[in-house]
Write an enzyme that holds these catalytic residues in place. Sequence first.
Site, mmCIF file in Angstrom:
data_model
loop_
_atom_site.group_PDB
_atom_site.id
_atom_site.type_symbol
_atom_site.label_atom_id
_atom_site.label_comp_id
_atom_site.label_asym_id
_atom_site.label_seq_id
_atom_site.Cartn_x
_atom_site.Cartn_y
_atom_site.Cartn_z
ATOM 1 N N GLU A 177 0.813 -1.222 0.000
ATOM 2 C CA GLU A 177 0.000 0.000 0.000
ATOM 3 C C GLU A 177 0.844 1.268 0.000
ATOM 4 O O GLU A 177 1.265 1.747 1.054
ATOM 5 C CB GLU A 177 -0.942 0.011 1.232
ATOM 6 C CG GLU A 177 -1.795 1.267 1.299
ATOM 7 C CD GLU A 177 -2.772 1.305 2.473
ATOM 8 O OE1 GLU A 177 -2.720 0.412 3.341
ATOM 9 O OE2 GLU A 177 -3.584 2.235 2.508
ATOM 10 N N LYS A 219 -2.524 -2.007 -3.111
ATOM 11 C CA LYS A 219 -3.574 -1.149 -2.526
ATOM 12 C C LYS A 219 -3.175 0.308 -2.734
ATOM 13 O O LYS A 219 -2.461 0.892 -1.909
ATOM 14 C CB LYS A 219 -3.737 -1.477 -1.035
ATOM 15 C CG LYS A 219 -4.720 -0.569 -0.302
ATOM 16 C CD LYS A 219 -5.174 -1.166 1.019
ATOM 17 C CE LYS A 219 -6.014 -0.180 1.795
ATOM 18 N NZ LYS A 219 -6.706 -0.784 2.939
HETATM 19 P P1 13P Z 1 -9.259 4.174 4.294
HETATM 20 O O1 13P Z 1 -10.148 3.458 3.296
HETATM 21 O O2 13P Z 1 -10.035 4.793 5.416
HETATM 22 O O3 13P Z 1 -8.299 5.100 3.611
HETATM 23 O O4 13P Z 1 -8.411 3.073 5.022
HETATM 24 C C1 13P Z 1 -7.858 2.059 4.290
HETATM 25 C C2 13P Z 1 -6.594 1.633 4.910
HETATM 26 O O5 13P Z 1 -6.428 0.486 5.253
HETATM 27 C C3 13P Z 1 -5.528 2.640 5.077
HETATM 28 O O6 13P Z 1 -4.330 1.999 5.379
#
Ligand code: 13P
Length: 340
Positions: A177, A219
């Site tokens: 991510e 992500k």
């Molecule tokens: P949000 O969808 O609230 O951005 O959170 C997703 C997430 O796991 C952030 O690390």
Amino acid sequence: MNVSELESIARQMVAPGKGILAADESTGTIKKRFQSIKLESTEEHRRMYREMLFTAAGAADYISGVILYDETIRQKTRDGVPFPEYLAERHIVPGIKVDKGAKPLAGFPGETITEGLDGLRERLAEYHELGARFAKWRAVIDIGAGIPTRYAIEANADALARYAALSQEANIVPIVEPEVLMDGAHTLERCEEVTSDVLATVFAALHSHRIHLEGMILKPNMVISGKKCANRAGPRQVAEATVRCLKRYVPAAVPGIAFLSGGQSPEEATEHLSLMNQLGPLPWQLSFSYGRALQETALAAWGGHDDAFAAGQQAFLKRARLNGLARSGEYTPAHEQQAA
Ligand code: 13P
């Protein structure tokens, strides 16, 4: 590394019609969320809230996986079933946040580096034992005057790749991510430029670290105007720019891309995902891994009250179902009017 096991878990995480619930808020973050409903953040309140989400009847129709926090993976339902076991029995893959948060990057004002690599091999082994089959590590890139710097992007990409390698070694699918924040006043074009640079750097690092691409999930943020941008781009522009950017930088071997919501409203996050899936065919599954966009309405409906437990679950199921529809591009804003 068991390649076929990793691939099969990754495919399950991005199964059509479903997505991931990010419920891995750290103790500090969940405290802030509870403040919005004036609820004290005790361990039991946190457990109860997570139980409300995980036990919503029918959630497994739209939810393929749940990202847990270190405290949550050790907690149980009120009937005494450990959360990971409860989820796995319903074919929802349990996952775990393993990073230790974004900390100031020394020498680079306004930028952060995500920590948590020390001892990660041992922690991954324990989490696997506790039932986790995937993990998450979030790198944070902020857009502002003179930032992000090349060094901050590279340092974060390298940490993501080291984490991904250790995860695959432990037979845990890494969610990679790299989040470009939407907090600033920047334009969509600037977000696309930075996101392109970040994704190119991250996939170069993943290659250097010999990551098995078929056994990971990306992500990313969507390509979107900053929240304070004077002239914010509309939903169609967001969808087109995001898909264009991903097609350029994400190899087709990656089975799925599961977006974060990043501060978008629940409705916006669902509409964007639906519009993007209308732009197919695409080489990867285009899914969701939302935290706030799946939880905001549920948290408000529950409000910390025992007698609103079912109302909270209904609100959560509605968002889960609508995002499930968005997976095939079938959602339109008109669906918001229908009952849960
Ligand atoms: P949000 O969808 O609230 O951005 O959170 C997703 C997430 O796991 C952030 O690390």
